[in-house]
Design a protein around this motif. Structure first.
Motif, short mmCIF file in Angstrom:
data_model
loop_
_atom_site.label_atom_id
_atom_site.label_comp_id
_atom_site.label_asym_id
_atom_site.label_seq_id
_atom_site.Cartn_x
_atom_site.Cartn_y
_atom_site.Cartn_z
N ILE A 146 0.87 -1.18 0.00
CA ILE A 146 0.00 0.00 0.00
C ILE A 146 0.90 1.23 0.00
O ILE A 146 1.94 1.25 0.68
N ASP A 150 -0.73 7.21 1.10
CA ASP A 150 -2.16 7.11 0.77
C ASP A 150 -2.92 8.14 1.60
O ASP A 150 -2.87 8.12 2.83
N GLU A 151 -3.65 9.01 0.91
CA GLU A 151 -4.36 10.11 1.59
C GLU A 151 -5.44 9.60 2.54
O GLU A 151 -5.75 10.25 3.53
N SER A 152 -6.02 8.43 2.26
CA SER A 152 -7.07 7.93 3.14
C SER A 152 -6.51 7.47 4.49
O SER A 152 -7.23 7.45 5.48
N SER A 174 -3.36 2.45 -3.44
CA SER A 174 -4.15 3.03 -2.36
C SER A 174 -4.86 1.92 -1.59
O SER A 174 -5.03 0.80 -2.10
N ASP A 176 -7.93 1.74 -1.05
CA ASP A 176 -9.15 1.42 -1.82
C ASP A 176 -8.88 0.40 -2.92
O ASP A 176 -9.76 -0.37 -3.27
#
Length: 182
Positions: A146, A150-152, A174, A176
């Motif tokens: 990952i 990753d912004e999430s 990501s 997602d």
């Protein structure tokens, strides 16, 4: 040995009892019986890994999918890193959350990262040597990555500037898009 559950309770920080004097120091870095008592996990480590990284090297966020999923017991024997575990178990109440701790040769702390977590670290000192025990063998066909940024996830990496990444880490996806644990 003292064990502390972090904000994600399945991730456990170990702080050893260190005996030191003018000659140096001694501490027990692993005791299977004590590990089992403190974690409730019956573990069988099958592989030890050792890496050395320069300042700013970021490795992760790595994990392996079943049937080759790995639990890891990680520590630093030279230098200092910021170590991160991300819960990637979709059924978990802490799914998508992360915990991070400073591990160093000075503090001698270790982190238990069970299966179902992505793992990574960034080197904060000029160099760092990182050791980890795994509960399963390295299997590149089951390995996933990952994206570290990753912004999430919003991992708060304590490193200013662009980290040094491998090609594998540059290609991280990501959360997602990632293949995840149930």
């Amino acid at each position: 040995m003292q064990a502390s559950r972090l904000s994600i309770p399945d991730v456990i920080l170990f702080t050893p009892k260190v005996f030191g004097d003018e000659r140096g120091f001694f501490f027990e870095s692993f005791n299977e019986k004590l590990f089992r008592e403190l974690t409730g996990v019956d573990v069988n480590f099958v592989q030890d890994n050792h890496s050395k990284s320069q300042k700013g090297v970021l490795r992760g966020l790595h994990y392996q999918m079943p049937p080759m999923a790995q639990g890891k017991l990680v520590r630093v024997v030279q230098g200092e890193v910021f170590d991160v575990a991300v819960d990637i178990r979709k059924s978990s109440p802490t799914f998508g959350q992360w915990v991070g701790e400073i591990l160093s040769a000075d503090n001698k702390r270790q982190i238990w990262i069970p299966e179902g977590f992505a793992h990574g670290f960034v080197t904060l000192s000029d160099t760092a040597e990182f050791l980890y025990k795994t509960t399963n063998y390295y299997a590149p066909q089951h390995e996933r990555c990952i994206a570290w940024n990753d912004e999430s996830l919003q991992v708060n990496w304590p490193y200013a500037g662009e980290p040094v990444l491998s090609g594998k880490d540059q290609a991280g996806v990501s959360l997602d898009e990632a293949e995840l644990f149930a």
